[in-house]
Motif scaffolding. Structure first.
Motif, PDB file in Angstrom:
ATOM      1  N   ASN A   1      19.204 121.816 -51.200  1.00 35.83           N
ATOM      2  CA  ASN A   1      20.115 120.707 -51.484  1.00 35.83           C
ATOM      3  C   ASN A   1      21.565 121.102 -51.288  1.00 35.83           C
ATOM      4  O   ASN A   1      22.410 120.297 -50.898  1.00 35.83           O
ATOM      5  CB  ASN A   1      19.922 120.216 -52.921  1.00 35.83           C
ATOM      6  N   THR A   2      21.868 122.372 -51.602  1.00 37.12           N
ATOM      7  CA  THR A   2      23.240 122.864 -51.507  1.00 37.12           C
ATOM      8  C   THR A   2      23.610 123.189 -50.069  1.00 37.12           C
ATOM      9  O   THR A   2      24.679 122.813 -49.596  1.00 37.12           O
ATOM     10  CB  THR A   2      23.410 124.117 -52.387  1.00 37.12           C
TER      11      THR A   2
ATOM     12  N   GLN B   1      23.994 115.975 -64.544  1.00 32.42           N
ATOM     13  CA  GLN B   1      23.462 114.696 -64.067  1.00 32.42           C
ATOM     14  C   GLN B   1      24.055 113.537 -64.875  1.00 32.42           C
ATOM     15  O   GLN B   1      24.164 113.603 -66.093  1.00 32.42           O
ATOM     16  CB  GLN B   1      21.943 114.679 -64.169  1.00 32.42           C
TER      17      GLN B   1
ATOM     18  N   ASP C   1      11.643 123.765 -54.923  1.00 29.76           N
ATOM     19  CA  ASP C   1      12.941 123.211 -55.292  1.00 29.76           C
ATOM     20  C   ASP C   1      12.862 122.673 -56.717  1.00 29.76           C
ATOM     21  O   ASP C   1      12.305 121.609 -56.974  1.00 29.76           O
ATOM     22  CB  ASP C   1      13.316 122.083 -54.315  1.00 29.76           C
TER      23      ASP C   1
ATOM     24  N   GLY D   1      21.721 114.872 -51.472  1.00 29.85           N
ATOM     25  CA  GLY D   1      21.578 114.325 -52.813  1.00 29.85           C
ATOM     26  C   GLY D   1      22.871 113.791 -53.399  1.00 29.85           C
ATOM     27  O   GLY D   1      23.770 113.338 -52.685  1.00 29.85           O
TER      28      GLY D   1
ATOM     29  N   SER E   1      15.070 121.447 -58.609  1.00 27.62           N
ATOM     30  CA  SER E   1      15.861 120.271 -58.938  1.00 27.62           C
ATOM     31  C   SER E   1      15.089 118.983 -58.744  1.00 27.62           C
ATOM     32  O   SER E   1      15.346 117.986 -59.398  1.00 27.62           O
ATOM     33  CB  SER E   1      17.136 120.237 -58.082  1.00 27.62           C
ATOM     34  N   SER E   2      14.115 118.967 -57.829  1.00 31.10           N
ATOM     35  CA  SER E   2      13.391 117.735 -57.529  1.00 31.10           C
ATOM     36  C   SER E   2      12.657 117.212 -58.746  1.00 31.10           C
ATOM     37  O   SER E   2      12.719 116.034 -59.092  1.00 31.10           O
ATOM     38  CB  SER E   2      12.403 117.983 -56.387  1.00 31.10           C
TER      39      SER E   2
ATOM     40  N   GLU F   1      15.111 115.973 -61.288  1.00 25.44           N
ATOM     41  CA  GLU F   1      15.700 114.689 -60.910  1.00 25.44           C
ATOM     42  C   GLU F   1      14.762 113.539 -61.212  1.00 25.44           C
ATOM     43  O   GLU F   1      15.183 112.463 -61.637  1.00 25.44           O
ATOM     44  CB  GLU F   1      16.046 114.703 -59.423  1.00 25.44           C
TER      45      GLU F   1
ATOM     46  N   GLU G   1      20.821 120.339 -59.209  1.00 28.97           N
ATOM     47  CA  GLU G   1      20.558 120.419 -57.774  1.00 28.97           C
ATOM     48  C   GLU G   1      20.989 121.755 -57.160  1.00 28.97           C
ATOM     49  O   GLU G   1      20.354 122.241 -56.222  1.00 28.97           O
ATOM     50  CB  GLU G   1      21.288 119.285 -57.032  1.00 28.97           C
ATOM     51  N   ASP G   2      22.075 122.326 -57.648  1.00 17.40           N
ATOM     52  CA  ASP G   2      22.664 123.476 -56.980  1.00 17.40           C
ATOM     53  C   ASP G   2      22.436 124.789 -57.724  1.00 17.40           C
ATOM     54  O   ASP G   2      23.211 125.737 -57.581  1.00 17.40           O
ATOM     55  CB  ASP G   2      24.170 123.236 -56.778  1.00 17.40           C
TER      56      ASP G   2
END
Length: 355
Positions: free
Chosen positions: A84-85, A264, A324, A90, A326-327, A330, A313-314
């Protein structure tokens, strides 16, 4: 006369703002769960002791200044960015300035990730307003403090969806407390400095310090409120500054990177990064003036990197086959995020002004 609902909403915000290293009597009189929240912060501090060790492992306590920037550059090159980074995907990835900040490599992504993980785990609803308690019930001195804060925030927060804003504000405050804790444990010589304030343009005056490297904190209720430049239009407050030389004052001439941290639900606005870039251009002039030797007499062309760290995300990711993380996070947070996007943009500006 009953207290308006909007005022109670701001009182709840103020109560979150006064959760400092040791919660004061004001919070105890207004809220239940103060003791539990204090213990939660204590547990989070224990978690970040490994962050302190990781920083010590990456930069030795007695490092020579001529080597320090070289090590930062090496750490930056090895930044464990996630997909993502690297691709600016995103949340917030719609503006060229923001995209560049997302993709910017930085040292200490591991340490920043661990601190934010700890802050994210601090229960956000530990504090509950006591039933039947109003401003009028508080002693005069404490009531005056609240009224002064309210007079500067009711109008600004009129359209804010408080519930979501509280969660973001509390996580940001917890992260600040933990970064400051890391700095204290490293005898105020951590390369990671939180809530570094710069005055308005064009000079962007530096944050006052106590001693060589400890940032001055003026707040009696919240250590980060008010900031030294609280009411000066155009002043900015960096969530995190990475110093080039951690044993020197964290000022414009000592910036390796500015890191803006967004949990977030927090708004990402291009105007904020434009202001940071303006300050970094001024920092480049300061570095040029301080440079004893310049290659072919060329000026310093950058005052430092500008990075956006979106949590989660990062976060730091190691290994090509690592999922990942972060998914999944999220997906869990999606309803809350959708609600936040409907909120007023004033919430972020209110936070950056220390409300």
């Amino acid at each position: 006369m009953p207290v308006p609902a909007i005022v109670w909403g701001v009182l709840e915000l103020v109560a979150l703002a006064i959760t400092l290293h040791e919660l004061g009597e004001l919070a105890e009189e207004l809220y239940e769960g103060v003791e539990k929240y204090g213990k939660d912060i204590g547990k989070a501090k224990e978690e970040v002791r490994k962050v302190i060790q990781s920083i010590q492992d990456e930069i030795a306590q007695k490092i020579e200044e001529k080597e320090e920037v070289a090590i930062l550059l090496a750490l930056e090159a090895a930044d464990p960015q996630g997909q993502n980074t690297r691709k600016a995907a995103g949340r917030g990835a719609t503006d060229a300035t923001i995209n560049a900040a997302i993709e910017q490599k930085i040292p200490f992504r591991d340490a920043i990730t661990q601190v934010c993980n700890a802050a994210d785990r601090v229960p956000v609803w530990s504090l509950r307003k006591k039933k039947g308690v109003s401003i009028e019930d508080l002693p005069k001195a404490r009531r005056k403090v609240l009224e002064e804060l309210l007079s500067k925030s009711v109008e600004q927060l009129a359209d804010v969806e408080f519930e979501e804003f509280f969660v973001i504000r509390l996580k940001q405050l917890a992260a600040n407390l933990l970064f400051e804790f890391v700095d204290e444990c490293l005898s105020w010589a951590s390369p990671l400095k939180c809530e570094v304030n710069f005055g308005p343009p064009p000079s962007f005056d530096d944050h006052p310090v106590e001693g060589a490297t400890k940032l001055q904190r003026l707040g009696k209720i919240n250590p980060f409120y008010p900031s030294p430049f609280q009411y000066q239009k155009g002043s900015i407050s960096a969530d995190l500054m990475i110093s080039e030389y951690r044993h020197q004052r964290p000022d414009k001439g000592n910036i390796f990177a500015i890191v803006e941290i967004k949990f977030q639900g927090d708004r990402i606005e291009a105007a904020q990064f434009v202001a940071y870039n303006q300050m970094l251009r001024r920092a480049a002039l300061v570095k040029t003036e301080r440079a004893v030797i310049r290659f072919q007499n060329k000026p310093v062309n950058s005052g430092g990197r500008l990075s956006l760290f979106r949590y989660p995300e990062d976060i730091a990711v190691h290994g090509k086959n690592e999922p990942d993380k972060s998914s999944e996070h999220e997906k869990k947070e999606e309803p809350k995020q959708q609600k936040s996007e409907k909120s007023s943009g004033r919430s972020r500006h209110s936070r950056k002004r220390g409300i």
